[in-house]
Design an enzyme around this catalytic site. Structure first.
Site, short mmCIF file in Angstrom:
data_model
loop_
_atom_site.label_atom_id
_atom_site.label_comp_id
_atom_site.label_asym_id
_atom_site.label_seq_id
_atom_site.Cartn_x
_atom_site.Cartn_y
_atom_site.Cartn_z
N GLU A 1 0.85 -1.21 0.00
CA GLU A 1 0.00 0.00 0.00
C GLU A 1 0.88 1.25 0.00
OE1 GLU A 1 -3.20 -0.16 -0.60
OE2 GLU A 1 -3.07 -2.34 -0.53
N TRP B 1 1.56 1.73 -3.42
CA TRP B 1 0.55 2.46 -4.20
C TRP B 1 0.78 3.96 -4.10
CZ3 TRP B 1 -3.06 1.37 -7.78
CH2 TRP B 1 -3.40 0.04 -7.97
N TRP C 1 -21.68 12.89 -19.00
CA TRP C 1 -22.05 13.06 -17.58
C TRP C 1 -23.47 13.59 -17.48
CZ3 TRP C 1 -18.67 10.45 -15.03
CH2 TRP C 1 -17.32 10.46 -15.39
N ASN D 1 -10.67 3.38 3.21
CA ASN D 1 -10.41 3.18 1.79
C ASN D 1 -11.54 2.43 1.07
OD1 ASN D 1 -8.62 3.15 -0.61
ND2 ASN D 1 -8.66 0.94 -0.24
N TRP E 1 -15.83 12.66 -12.14
CA TRP E 1 -14.93 12.30 -11.03
C TRP E 1 -14.21 13.52 -10.49
CZ3 TRP E 1 -9.76 13.33 -12.04
CH2 TRP E 1 -9.38 13.40 -13.39
N TRP F 1 -9.37 8.72 -7.67
CA TRP F 1 -10.58 9.09 -8.44
C TRP F 1 -10.54 8.54 -9.85
CZ3 TRP F 1 -15.19 10.22 -6.84
CH2 TRP F 1 -15.33 10.61 -5.51
C1 LIG Z 1 -11.35 8.02 -4.41
C2 LIG Z 1 -10.10 7.87 -3.57
C3 LIG Z 1 -9.40 8.99 -3.15
C4 LIG Z 1 -8.24 8.87 -2.37
N1 LIG Z 1 -7.57 10.01 -1.99
C5 LIG Z 1 -6.43 9.89 -1.25
C6 LIG Z 1 -5.71 11.05 -0.84
O1 LIG Z 1 -6.06 12.19 -1.17
N2 LIG Z 1 -4.61 10.87 -0.07
C7 LIG Z 1 -4.18 9.63 0.31
O2 LIG Z 1 -3.16 9.53 1.03
N3 LIG Z 1 -4.81 8.52 -0.10
C8 LIG Z 1 -5.93 8.60 -0.84
N4 LIG Z 1 -6.60 7.46 -1.22
C9 LIG Z 1 -5.99 6.15 -0.95
C10 LIG Z 1 -6.42 5.47 0.37
O3 LIG Z 1 -7.81 5.48 0.52
C11 LIG Z 1 -5.79 6.12 1.61
O4 LIG Z 1 -4.40 6.27 1.42
C12 LIG Z 1 -5.98 5.23 2.84
O5 LIG Z 1 -7.36 5.02 3.07
C13 LIG Z 1 -5.35 5.89 4.04
O6 LIG Z 1 -5.61 5.16 5.20
P1 LIG Z 1 -4.44 4.45 5.99
O7 LIG Z 1 -3.35 5.42 6.24
O8 LIG Z 1 -5.04 3.80 7.18
O9 LIG Z 1 -3.96 3.36 4.94
P2 LIG Z 1 -3.15 2.01 5.11
O10 LIG Z 1 -3.99 0.92 4.56
O11 LIG Z 1 -2.63 1.84 6.47
O12 LIG Z 1 -1.94 2.18 4.08
C14 LIG Z 1 -0.68 2.74 4.45
C15 LIG Z 1 -0.36 3.94 3.57
O13 LIG Z 1 -0.26 3.54 2.22
C16 LIG Z 1 -0.74 4.60 1.39
N5 LIG Z 1 -1.88 4.10 0.61
C17 LIG Z 1 -2.76 3.15 0.96
N6 LIG Z 1 -3.64 2.93 -0.04
C18 LIG Z 1 -3.31 3.77 -1.04
C19 LIG Z 1 -3.84 4.02 -2.34
N7 LIG Z 1 -4.88 3.32 -2.82
N8 LIG Z 1 -3.26 4.97 -3.10
C20 LIG Z 1 -2.20 5.66 -2.65
N9 LIG Z 1 -1.64 5.47 -1.42
C21 LIG Z 1 -2.18 4.53 -0.63
C22 LIG Z 1 -1.17 5.73 2.29
O14 LIG Z 1 -0.11 6.65 2.39
C23 LIG Z 1 -1.40 5.02 3.60
O15 LIG Z 1 -1.24 5.87 4.72
C24 LIG Z 1 -7.78 7.58 -2.02
C25 LIG Z 1 -8.49 6.45 -2.44
C26 LIG Z 1 -9.65 6.59 -3.19
C27 LIG Z 1 -10.39 5.36 -3.62
#
Ligand SMILES: Cc1cc2nc3c(=O)[nH]c(=O)nc-3n(C[C@H](O)[C@H](O)[C@H](O)COP(=O)(O)OP(=O)(O)OC[C@H]3O[C@@H](n4cnc5c(N)ncnc54)[C@H](O)[C@@H]3O)c2cc1C
Length: 485
Positions: free
Chosen positions: A281, A284, A312, A349, A367, A390
């Site tokens: 993650e 990602w 749209w 997420n 979006w 998005w």
């Molecule tokens: C529509 C949409 C918008 C999002 N907008 C953002 C945003 O503005 N900022 C953001 O940090 N994340 C975003 N995410 C990704 C993700 O939802 C969040 O990073 C995650 O929920 C953060 O929670 P956590 O720190 O507990 O994640 P954990 O599951 O603990 O993951 C650890 C770290 O990995 C990174 N990470 C995890 N999933 C993703 C992902 N899919 N994409 C990129 N990085 C990821 C984050 O830095 C996160 O803190 C978005 C996802 C979606 C579907």
């Protein structure tokens, strides 16, 4: 010895901060500065929740620096001019910062570097934010990646990330330059809507490490199985801390490796798999930066140009959008997510994917409208990750969900929140319903609604769209752009 300026941006920490360590090298006095110049972010100046976070993160940074005898200098104004006057005032001969990858900052920072070097200063930028900078991971033919799995495989083939740096010994300059009070930046909301944010978060380096420690001690073992359950604290919640640079990915990486090194596989089955999943993650996040770097218009335009012509739905006066934003769609999992977001500045997420799919597919709104709302309300709003998320939801991005995959919020709720615990937390009135009716109250028998004291349309809205019919409409719209290929 002349001083060095450390220009803080989204690297609001003392440990593993290469710019700070380089500025402090050989005992040189350090002038730490934060420059408030929101206009320089182009269309993506920090939103309201990010500003709230920034205020508190700067407070924490300022206290941490004060413990080392340094004053954080805060200034407001055009960055280059501000740095130049600080250089004139202090006689500083070097400037250090950590790199940002948002397109507007890449351009600005290039210009600043050239201008200061032309004045004879020693100017250096460093990597604090990523394990691998976007240009270092290349396909076999030297190109960029459009899919996560090969990107991450290539990243994992690289050498392990450098060990994080400790906080350097810091020396204050003989005299302290003038500083603007933090309050003058007006980062906090004029009317206080931030109680939920205050109750949820501790911005700053100490809060970030606290989160990481709690996650590694209590949660990581079950991350693989728990990460999809919105009612459970099954993820790290490090995202706003990583975004503000209060903790860096090298530190997270090393902490995970140490956690694995002291684990006993016999008593912690699943830990290795969960830790790998967690690191992917973080991968990602790296991938999002890679995509944004190679496609600077990614926040505004679909990566797959076919989606530029998507039909749209008209939304005069943004009424549909506002209903979604307020969490009043009448679809419980969507509303719970939108309310969690508004209250805490964060959303799980799994639910981000569900509310996104609902906006883009069931409501057929662009979006970019969802992206803009998240930008304003998320404490982790991040240009790279938000655009990636998005465009993933919309089906137009890198490694995106196919457009025809329309999340059914009721089925998602039944699967990932089977007791309706998350729904009841954010929509307490629905908590009065038996668990099996919380995901789709419109299907509950009238007697059950009455016993719970719920009149649909009064206590909780009717669904704003029929899920089945709106799904069909979305697929029909999609087939139009498919034909135009
Ligand atoms: C529509 C949409 C918008 C999002 N907008 C953002 C945003 O503005 N900022 C953001 O940090 N994340 C975003 N995410 C990704 C993700 O939802 C969040 O990073 C995650 O929920 C953060 O929670 P956590 O720190 O507990 O994640 P954990 O599951 O603990 O993951 C650890 C770290 O990995 C990174 N990470 C995890 N999933 C993703 C992902 N899919 N994409 C990129 N990085 C990821 C984050 O830095 C996160 O803190 C978005 C996802 C979606 C579907």
């Amino acid at each position: 010895m002349s001083a060095a300026i450390c220009w803080f941006r989204r690297d609001l920490r003392l440990a593993d901060n290469p710019a700070l360590s380089a500025a402090a090298r050989d005992g040189r006095p350090v002038i730490p500065v934060y420059i408030h110049a929101p206009g320089e972010a182009g269309d993506w100046a920090p939103g309201a929740a990010s500003q709230w976070w920034l205020h508190h993160s700067l407070t924490a940074l300022s206290s941490a620096l004060a413990e080392h005898g340094l004053t954080l200098i805060i200034r407001s104004g055009e960055t280059l001019a501000t740095l130049e006057s600080l250089i004139d005032e202090t006689g500083a001969e070097a400037v250090h910062w950590n790199r940002l990858y948002d397109p507007a900052f890449i351009e600005r920072d290039k210009h600043i570097k050239q201008s200061l070097q032309a004045r004879g200063l020693s100017v250096h930028s460093h990597n604090a934010a990523l394990l691998h900078e976007p240009w270092t991971i290349k396909t076999g033919t030297g190109g960029d990646y459009k899919a996560f799995t090969p990107f991450w495989r290539a990243a994992r083939r690289q050498a392990d990330p450098d060990a994080p740096m400790p906080t350097p010994a810091l020396t204050a300059p003989i005299s302290t330059p003038a500083s603007t009070p933090l309050a003058a930046l007006n980062l906090l909301p004029a009317t206080d809507w931030a109680a939920g944010l205050r109750a949820t978060w501790q911005p700053g380096e100490a809060g970030a490490h606290q989160r990481l420690t709690t996650f590694l001690d209590e949660t990581v073992t079950a991350y693989e199985s728990g990460r999809d359950w919105p009612a459970v604290e099954g993820t790290s919640r490090l995202s706003p801390h990583l975004h503000a640079g209060e903790i860096g990915p090298r530190q997270v990486w090393q902490a995970v490796q140490s956690r694995l090194a002291r684990s006993n596989p016999a008593t912690e089955p699943g830990l290795l798999e969960s830790a790998e999943r967690f690191l992917s993650e973080i991968g990602w996040r790296e991938f999002a930066h890679h995509v944004l770097f190679h496609h600077p218009d990614f926040p505004d335009y679909p990566l797959n140009p076919r989606f530029a012509d998507f039909p749209w739905q008209d939304d005069p006066d943004d009424q549909l959008l506002a209903t979604w934003q307020r969490g009043e769609t009448g679809i419980p999992l969507v509303d719970a997510g939108m309310r969690e977001l508004y209250s805490t500045g964060w959303m799980h997420n799994r639910v981000r994917m569900v509310v996104g799919s609902f906006l883009v597919k069931n409501l057929r709104l662009p979006w970019q409208a969802g992206e803009a709302w998240f930008w304003d309300t998320l404490v982790d709003a991040d240009l790279a990750s938000n655009s990636l998320g998005w465009q993933w939801v919309a089906g137009s991005g890198a490694d995106a969900a196919p457009y025809f995959r329309v999340f059914n919020p009721v089925r998602q709720g039944e699967r990932f929140d089977p007791e309706g615990t998350y729904i009841a937390r954010w929509i307490p009135e629905l908590g009065r319903l038996p668990a099996k009716h919380r995901q789709a109250p419109w299907e509950a028998p009238q007697a059950v609604l009455s016993a719970a004291g719920i009149t649909l349309g009064v206590d909780y809205p009717h669904p704003m769209v029929d899920l089945k019919a709106s799904r069909q409409a979305a697929l029909a719209a999609f087939s139009q752009i498919k034909k135009s290929d």
